[in-house]
Design an enzyme around this catalytic site. Sequence first.
Site, mmCIF file in Angstrom:
data_model
loop_
_atom_site.group_PDB
_atom_site.id
_atom_site.type_symbol
_atom_site.label_atom_id
_atom_site.label_comp_id
_atom_site.label_asym_id
_atom_site.label_seq_id
_atom_site.Cartn_x
_atom_site.Cartn_y
_atom_site.Cartn_z
ATOM 1 N N HIS A 90 0.819 -1.217 0.000
ATOM 2 C CA HIS A 90 0.000 0.000 0.000
ATOM 3 C C HIS A 90 0.856 1.271 0.000
ATOM 4 C CE1 HIS A 90 0.298 -0.156 4.554
ATOM 5 N NE2 HIS A 90 0.403 1.156 4.385
ATOM 6 N N ASP B 282 0.356 -7.517 1.363
ATOM 7 C CA ASP B 282 0.774 -6.133 1.621
ATOM 8 C C ASP B 282 2.298 -6.025 1.704
ATOM 9 O OD1 ASP B 282 0.375 -3.425 1.957
ATOM 10 O OD2 ASP B 282 0.083 -3.546 4.125
ATOM 11 N N SER C 162 4.261 2.186 8.506
ATOM 12 C CA SER C 162 3.972 1.136 7.524
ATOM 13 C C SER C 162 5.236 0.691 6.804
ATOM 14 C CB SER C 162 2.962 1.647 6.491
ATOM 15 O OG SER C 162 1.705 1.855 7.067
#
Length: 301
Positions: A141, A177, A248
């Site tokens: 992402h 991811d 992230s």
Amino acid sequence: MKINYILYLSLVFVLNSCNSTKNTSEISKTDVEIIDEVAENGSEFVSAASAEVDKLVAANLHTPFTKLEEDRTKNFEVNSGVVITPTISAKKTGNQMYHHLQESTLYIGSSYLCDKCPNVHLSAASGFVIHEDGIIVTNYHVIAPRDSIKYDGLFAVDHEGTVYVVTEVLSASKANDLAILKVDTMGTKLNALPLAETELVGEDVYMMGHPFKNTFFMTKGIISRKYVNSEKSQPKMTITAEFGLGASGGPVVNDSGEVVGVVSATRANYTGSGKQKGDLQLLLKIVIPVSQLNNYVKSDV
């Protein structure tokens, strides 16, 4: 008369005691007051990196984001072909762990021209090195943002402020991811984090990332659970080490400094349901297990 005088003195003492208590209460309230502060070191770090990125983009020394999007499609759900040599690491103290992670953790940012000022900005995310020749890991992402901003390129910045251009997407997995990228190291050998074979529930872990631009921020916890995501049917795990927006893609390592996971997302749980949310009860910290990451690299053993 003597009795009245004694009562008068007693009343004065009580009143003074109340005032004293009130003043002490006010002082205590001031002492525990928390004032919001910006992440000054983070802002300075990001500003310097943004200025360097601006120069690279102006000189056309970057890889266009459109090319990276093509790579992402071409190498979707494929093995990166990167060969990783397993290593055995010794356990580390907390201070040793911080420097171990700092040397390999990167600030990942997509550059874009601000629509409110003439400056180039960097989005905030994290990543880490897995091979000295410039192979890094982050989230899918991070390289596939949902917003409509037009990005120029993707860049990685080390703790010393050196900016590296992301030149290629070697592997991209939306279900897990995960993204494995190549950066131009300009001949420099980078410090790589070793990958563990698997992850163990209950083991101590450390995380490093850049939550809310608090750069190179380390926290500690345990692996609290492993489960299978019902929507994507992929293994996930949760940890108790704190992280937030901007972390992230950051590394999660065991007490020997071996990667056991990759920061992915958070999920809030409230007492209420639907639109009537009550109190926040539990904030889950979701991580991609290293056993999944190992499916996208090769071992020389």
